[in-house]
Design an enzyme around this catalytic site. Structure first.
Site, PDB file in Angstrom:
ATOM      1  N   LEU A 195     -10.052  -9.676   3.822  1.00 21.57           N
ATOM      2  CA  LEU A 195      -9.105 -10.016   2.771  1.00 21.57           C
ATOM      3  C   LEU A 195      -9.129  -8.889   1.753  1.00 21.57           C
ATOM      4  O   LEU A 195     -10.202  -8.382   1.409  1.00 21.57           O
ATOM      5  CB  LEU A 195      -9.507 -11.322   2.073  1.00 21.57           C
ATOM      6  CG  LEU A 195      -8.938 -12.638   2.576  1.00 21.57           C
ATOM      7  CD1 LEU A 195      -9.503 -13.777   1.738  1.00 21.57           C
ATOM      8  CD2 LEU A 195      -7.425 -12.662   2.530  1.00 21.57           C
ATOM      9  N   ASP A 196      -7.965  -8.477   1.260  1.00 19.32           N
ATOM     10  CA  ASP A 196      -7.916  -7.448   0.223  1.00 19.32           C
ATOM     11  C   ASP A 196      -8.705  -7.909  -1.010  1.00 19.32           C
ATOM     12  O   ASP A 196      -8.772  -9.115  -1.289  1.00 19.32           O
ATOM     13  CB  ASP A 196      -6.464  -7.179  -0.200  1.00 19.32           C
ATOM     14  CG  ASP A 196      -5.666  -6.469   0.882  1.00 19.32           C
ATOM     15  OD1 ASP A 196      -6.287  -5.888   1.787  1.00 19.32           O
ATOM     16  OD2 ASP A 196      -4.424  -6.498   0.810  1.00 19.32           O
TER      17      ASP A 196
END
Length: 305
Positions: A47-48
């Site tokens: 996930l960013d």
């Protein structure tokens, strides 16, 4: 000189971590591993840092089955800002262009969203972990470089408009693996003729795990338990590793077939499905791993504990 032995705890299970804003997936994983004093840990899809939400962390033997979650469908709740585009496709990047949004109506927006349902081709963004000649695209992008990328086919199963408060809209996205929500937002903005970027993103589901059916665990929760050295409570937060495979039919094996399958041999199991993957259990209902049905009807071990 011999290999150094890992002194961590041999704990096994899946933690449904609610990753906080601003933390990379690897940093979040390393915190979990440290809190659990786990010998082995891995996550199931990055996930960013600017995204929050579900990051399944696999501990111990669960890491052997992380690929099944990597390949699983994902769900997101995303806030999209219309009328602007940025260098990164999200709120972190420099604003590149601005355009009026006067012509954006709910009817027009719903019509555009419908056009993205099903199988579509998507171009990976430069700010992504896709590799080009051995380098991550985001590494090239940070050098101001842009290279040619090949589009990838993805699947948008559902795309629901949750709210519309211009210049922002909120969407619920159910998509296949490999989908870049930032690119989806940019493409929606391009189709509307005004541009768009992701202003907030939360992953709400991975494979069989999705809000509100399951509860995610925060870093604060496990940090407090780790500080108190309450490992029983920490371990109680873990899901069994076969919970990631609930979509696969279950097969209980006899003692003989379980033995031969454990030796890597294909076995014939009465009333087994005719194709696909299956969960395998011994006579005592202990999970053994995943098998695959061959063309001749036998069960071939695919991934065992």
């Amino acid at each position: 000189m011999g290999r150094r032995r890992n002194s961590g705890r041999p704990v096994t299970g899946i933690l449904l971590l609610d990753k906080p804003l601003g933390l990379s997936s690897n940093d979040a994983l390393q915190r979990v591993k440290r809190y659990y004093r786990a010998a082995k840990a891995g996550h199931t899809g990055s996930l960013d840092p600017l995204a929050t939400g579900l990051l399944p962390c696999c501990l111990g033997d669960s890491t052997k089955f992380s690929a099944f979650l990597l390949d699983a469908d994902k769900r997101y709740r995303v806030r999209v800002r219309l009328g602007e585009t940025t260098a990164t496709g999200d709120a972190e990047g420099e604003v590149l262009e601005r355009a009026p949004i006067d012509g954006v109506t709910e009817a027009r927006l719903r019509d555009v969203l419908t056009g993205f349902l099903g199988s579509i081709d998507q171009l990976p963004p430069m700010y992504s972990a896709v590799k080009h000649q051995g380098q991550r695209l985001y590494q090239l992008a940070r050098q101001g470089l842009e290279v040619e990328r090949q589009p990838r086919q993805i699947e948008i199963h559902a795309l629901e408009l949750l709210s519309m408060d211009l210049p922002e809209i909120e969407l619920d996205v159910h998509c296949s693996k490999g989908t870049y929500v930032r690119t989806l937002a940019e493409d929606i903005g391009r189709e509307l003729g005004c541009g768009a970027y992701v202003s907030a993103l939360r992953r709400t589901g991975v494979g069989p795990y999705a809000e509100p059916d399951v509860t995610f665990v925060t870093g604060e929760q496990i940090a407090a338990l780790a500080e108190a050295e309450d490992f029983a409570a920490l371990d109680a937060l873990l899901l069994p590793l076969d919970s990631a495979l609930g979509h696969c039919p279950a097969l209980k094996l006899s003692a003989d077939t379980a033995f031969y399958l454990g030796q890597g041999q294909a076995v014939l199991v009465p009333q087994a499905p005719t194709d696909g993957l299956v969960r395998l259990y011994d006579p005592s209902s202990h999970f053994l791993g995943v098998g695959e049905i061959r063309d001749d009807g036998k069960v071939q071990p695919k991934r065992l504990i």
